[in-house]
Design a protein around this motif. Structure first.
Motif, PDB file in Angstrom:
ATOM      1  N   GLU A 138      33.025 -49.834  59.562  1.00 13.89           N
ATOM      2  CA  GLU A 138      32.982 -50.819  60.639  1.00 13.89           C
ATOM      3  C   GLU A 138      31.539 -50.966  61.100  1.00 13.89           C
ATOM      4  O   GLU A 138      30.870 -49.975  61.420  1.00 13.89           O
ATOM      5  CB  GLU A 138      33.839 -50.367  61.813  1.00 13.89           C
ATOM      6  N   ALA A 139      31.033 -52.191  61.142  1.00 13.95           N
ATOM      7  CA  ALA A 139      29.634 -52.403  61.503  1.00 13.95           C
ATOM      8  C   ALA A 139      29.325 -51.890  62.904  1.00 13.95           C
ATOM      9  O   ALA A 139      28.233 -51.370  63.158  1.00 13.95           O
ATOM     10  CB  ALA A 139      29.274 -53.874  61.383  1.00 13.95           C
ATOM     11  N   SER A 140      30.277 -52.010  63.827  1.00 17.40           N
ATOM     12  CA  SER A 140      30.028 -51.580  65.201  1.00 17.40           C
ATOM     13  C   SER A 140      29.801 -50.077  65.306  1.00 17.40           C
ATOM     14  O   SER A 140      29.119 -49.609  66.216  1.00 17.40           O
ATOM     15  CB  SER A 140      31.190 -51.994  66.110  1.00 17.40           C
ATOM     16  N   GLU A 141      30.351 -49.294  64.360  1.00 15.58           N
ATOM     17  CA  GLU A 141      30.130 -47.854  64.372  1.00 15.58           C
ATOM     18  C   GLU A 141      28.672 -47.513  64.115  1.00 15.58           C
ATOM     19  O   GLU A 141      28.179 -46.470  64.556  1.00 15.58           O
ATOM     20  CB  GLU A 141      30.992 -47.177  63.301  1.00 15.58           C
ATOM     21  N   ILE A 142      27.990 -48.383  63.401  1.00 12.66           N
ATOM     22  CA  ILE A 142      26.614 -48.119  62.994  1.00 12.66           C
ATOM     23  C   ILE A 142      25.612 -48.937  63.800  1.00 12.66           C
ATOM     24  O   ILE A 142      24.558 -48.430  64.201  1.00 12.66           O
ATOM     25  CB  ILE A 142      26.454 -48.397  61.490  1.00 12.66           C
ATOM     26  N   LEU A 143      25.951 -50.197  64.070  1.00 16.63           N
ATOM     27  CA  LEU A 143      24.995 -51.098  64.726  1.00 16.63           C
ATOM     28  C   LEU A 143      25.211 -51.234  66.222  1.00 16.63           C
ATOM     29  O   LEU A 143      24.370 -51.811  66.904  1.00 16.63           O
ATOM     30  CB  LEU A 143      25.071 -52.487  64.070  1.00 16.63           C
ATOM     31  N   GLY A 144      26.335 -50.752  66.725  1.00 13.86           N
ATOM     32  CA  GLY A 144      26.627 -50.902  68.141  1.00 13.86           C
ATOM     33  C   GLY A 144      27.602 -52.032  68.404  1.00 13.86           C
ATOM     34  O   GLY A 144      27.919 -52.839  67.520  1.00 13.86           O
ATOM     35  N   GLU A 145      28.064 -52.108  69.635  1.00 15.19           N
ATOM     36  CA  GLU A 145      29.137 -53.047  69.980  1.00 15.19           C
ATOM     37  C   GLU A 145      28.699 -54.507  69.946  1.00 15.19           C
ATOM     38  O   GLU A 145      29.549 -55.400  69.880  1.00 15.19           O
ATOM     39  CB  GLU A 145      29.686 -52.708  71.381  1.00 15.19           C
ATOM     40  N   ASP A 146      27.391 -54.794  69.991  1.00 15.78           N
ATOM     41  CA  ASP A 146      26.966 -56.191  70.055  1.00 15.78           C
ATOM     42  C   ASP A 146      27.310 -56.975  68.792  1.00 15.78           C
ATOM     43  O   ASP A 146      27.495 -58.199  68.850  1.00 15.78           O
ATOM     44  CB  ASP A 146      25.464 -56.288  70.332  1.00 15.78           C
ATOM     45  N   ILE A 147      27.443 -56.291  67.654  1.00 15.97           N
ATOM     46  CA  ILE A 147      27.761 -57.014  66.413  1.00 15.97           C
ATOM     47  C   ILE A 147      29.196 -57.532  66.428  1.00 15.97           C
ATOM     48  O   ILE A 147      29.498 -58.534  65.769  1.00 15.97           O
ATOM     49  CB  ILE A 147      27.532 -56.113  65.175  1.00 15.97           C
ATOM     50  N   GLY A 148      30.088 -56.883  67.196  1.00 15.24           N
ATOM     51  CA  GLY A 148      31.491 -57.276  67.213  1.00 15.24           C
ATOM     52  C   GLY A 148      31.706 -58.717  67.652  1.00 15.24           C
ATOM     53  O   GLY A 148      32.268 -59.526  66.889  1.00 15.24           O
ATOM     54  N   PRO A 149      31.292 -59.101  68.856  1.00 16.92           N
ATOM     55  CA  PRO A 149      31.479 -60.494  69.306  1.00 16.92           C
ATOM     56  C   PRO A 149      30.754 -61.506  68.423  1.00 16.92           C
ATOM     57  O   PRO A 149      31.291 -62.585  68.156  1.00 16.92           O
ATOM     58  CB  PRO A 149      30.901 -60.484  70.726  1.00 16.92           C
ATOM     59  N   ILE A 150      29.552 -61.157  67.958  1.00 18.74           N
ATOM     60  CA  ILE A 150      28.812 -62.077  67.100  1.00 18.74           C
ATOM     61  C   ILE A 150      29.568 -62.299  65.801  1.00 18.74           C
ATOM     62  O   ILE A 150      29.772 -63.443  65.348  1.00 18.74           O
ATOM     63  CB  ILE A 150      27.396 -61.526  66.825  1.00 18.74           C
ATOM     64  N   GLY A 151      29.998 -61.219  65.177  1.00 14.55           N
ATOM     65  CA  GLY A 151      30.731 -61.331  63.927  1.00 14.55           C
ATOM     66  C   GLY A 151      32.051 -62.061  64.080  1.00 14.55           C
ATOM     67  O   GLY A 151      32.408 -62.905  63.244  1.00 14.55           O
ATOM     68  N   GLN A 152      32.790 -61.770  65.144  1.00 16.97           N
ATOM     69  CA  GLN A 152      34.076 -62.437  65.361  1.00 16.97           C
ATOM     70  C   GLN A 152      33.892 -63.930  65.603  1.00 16.97           C
ATOM     71  O   GLN A 152      34.697 -64.742  65.121  1.00 16.97           O
ATOM     72  CB  GLN A 152      34.809 -61.789  66.539  1.00 16.97           C
ATOM     73  N   ASP A 153      32.857 -64.306  66.333  1.00 11.05           N
ATOM     74  CA  ASP A 153      32.580 -65.733  66.550  1.00 11.05           C
ATOM     75  C   ASP A 153      32.280 -66.430  65.226  1.00 11.05           C
ATOM     76  O   ASP A 153      32.757 -67.556  64.981  1.00 11.05           O
ATOM     77  CB  ASP A 153      31.401 -65.906  67.508  1.00 11.05           C
ATOM     78  N   LEU A 154      31.484 -65.778  64.377  1.00 10.56           N
ATOM     79  CA  LEU A 154      31.148 -66.382  63.085  1.00 10.56           C
ATOM     80  C   LEU A 154      32.387 -66.492  62.193  1.00 10.56           C
ATOM     81  O   LEU A 154      32.592 -67.518  61.531  1.00 10.56           O
ATOM     82  CB  LEU A 154      30.066 -65.564  62.386  1.00 10.56           C
ATOM     83  N   ILE A 155      33.229 -65.474  62.190  1.00  7.52           N
ATOM     84  CA  ILE A 155      34.456 -65.509  61.393  1.00  7.52           C
ATOM     85  C   ILE A 155      35.381 -66.613  61.886  1.00  7.52           C
ATOM     86  O   ILE A 155      35.946 -67.378  61.101  1.00  7.52           O
ATOM     87  CB  ILE A 155      35.152 -64.136  61.423  1.00  7.52           C
ATOM     88  N   ARG A 156      35.522 -66.734  63.201  1.00  5.85           N
ATOM     89  CA  ARG A 156      36.368 -67.786  63.776  1.00  5.85           C
ATOM     90  C   ARG A 156      35.839 -69.162  63.398  1.00  5.85           C
ATOM     91  O   ARG A 156      36.607 -70.042  62.972  1.00  5.85           O
ATOM     92  CB  ARG A 156      36.397 -67.644  65.304  1.00  5.85           C
TER      93      ARG A 156
END
Length: 307
Positions: A138-156
């Motif tokens: 999971e990217a958030s495990e390594i890069l931190g929580e900020d990648i989560g919303p960015i990645g989810q927005d791009l996927i959506r």
């Protein structure tokens, strides 16, 4: 030929060319490659957008430094040499790979990602490449929580058609550009020295690296594994196989390159085993168009950091 810190042995080879591991045909796969903007070219080798609409996809990821990837469609696993299997999170970090690694996915399968350079891995994650190699996390495990919303927005946005794969790949590149942090300047110089050493020959001499590095031999061993995932001689072995695979994928070779290939390996069976281990193909199948993703990842332009 290799020192005691080389993690590879003849006993741990896998034959990815076996008939029971049939790869998805290239005609069923589309891959677009996007050159990284100049601002991130030190950190990213290439951006990409991979698509396949088949119900089951089988592919092989060649040994690589690391990837930041989005998986908007498709669920599957990477099958690592050590025996573990990692599922693909929607927003993932593929850590540095020491060998070629099979992928099996229930499709359709779409991937948007950025392939990292050694400096990119270090500057983006800050992690020891050797300690974290051969995992899909999971990217958030390594890069931190900020990648989560960015990645989810791009996927959506990708799923809805609001953004194209290219748009999303460039957005990942923009994220990387804003996330990377400077590393120790002496360490960055060592990365450059190791890159140049790897690019100097298919079979570079360890003494040449030690003579150019501004560190003791043990520090060079330790820092090379920290930033590249492997100690120097094992790393040279990996890149020798990948660059040999790239050369053998050409329609024809110059006499000079043919001679260099002939001198780089003990014999032809040894070369075949090595290329199979790191590229996931025997030389005879490197140009059979079965795997466009592998063909792109071993393209010489993706070794530009090696000089």
């Amino acid at each position: 030929m290799y020192d005691s810190e080389d993690p590879y042995t003849d006993q741990d080879s896998l034959d990815f060319g076996k008939a029971d591991y049939e790869l998805t045909a290239s005609s069923l796969i589309t891959v677009d490659y996007i050159a990284p903007p100049a601002a991130i070219s030190d950190y990213v080798t290439t951006l990409y957008h991979f698509r396949c609409e088949e119900p089951v996809i089988r592919d092989i990821q060649p040994a690589s430094v690391g990837h930041l990837s989005l998986f908007p469609r498709g669920k599957g696993e990477m099958h690592f040499r050590e025996g573990h299997r990692d599922p693909n999170p929607e927003i993932a970090i593929l850590t540095p790979l020491s060998t070629a690694t099979p992928i099996i996915v229930n499709g359709p399968f779409h991937v948007i990602g950025a392939a990292l350079t050694p400096l990119g891995w270090a500057s983006l994650t800050g992690l020891h490449a050797g300690d974290y190699r051969d995992r899909l996390r999971e990217a958030s495990e390594i890069l931190g929580e900020d990648i989560g919303p960015i990645g989810q927005d791009l996927i959506r946005d990708y799923r809805s058609g609001t953004k194209s794969g290219r748009d999303c790949a460039l957005a990942l590149g923009e994220y990387i550009g804003g996330k990377v942090k400077p590393i120790n300047s002496r360490h960055a110089e060592l990365i450059r020295v190791v890159n140049n050493w790897l690019g100097s020959s298919l079979n570079p001499e360890l003494s040449e690296l030690m003579g150019k590095a501004a560190y003791s031999d043990r520090q060079v061993q330790r820092l090379t594994e920290r930033y590249f995932g492997l100690p120097p001689q094992a790393l040279a072995r990996k890149y020798r196989a990948l660059r040999a695979a790239a050369l053998l994928s050409f329609p024809q070779l110059t006499p000079e390159f043919e001679a260099e290939l002939g001198n780089a390996f003990f014999d032809q069976p040894h070369m075949i085993r090595e290329i199979n281990r790191f590229a996931g193909r025997t030389p005879a199948r490197l140009s059979d168009d079965d795997n466009p993703f592998l063909s792109e990842m071993i393209d010489p332009k993706n070794f530009r950091e090696l000089g």
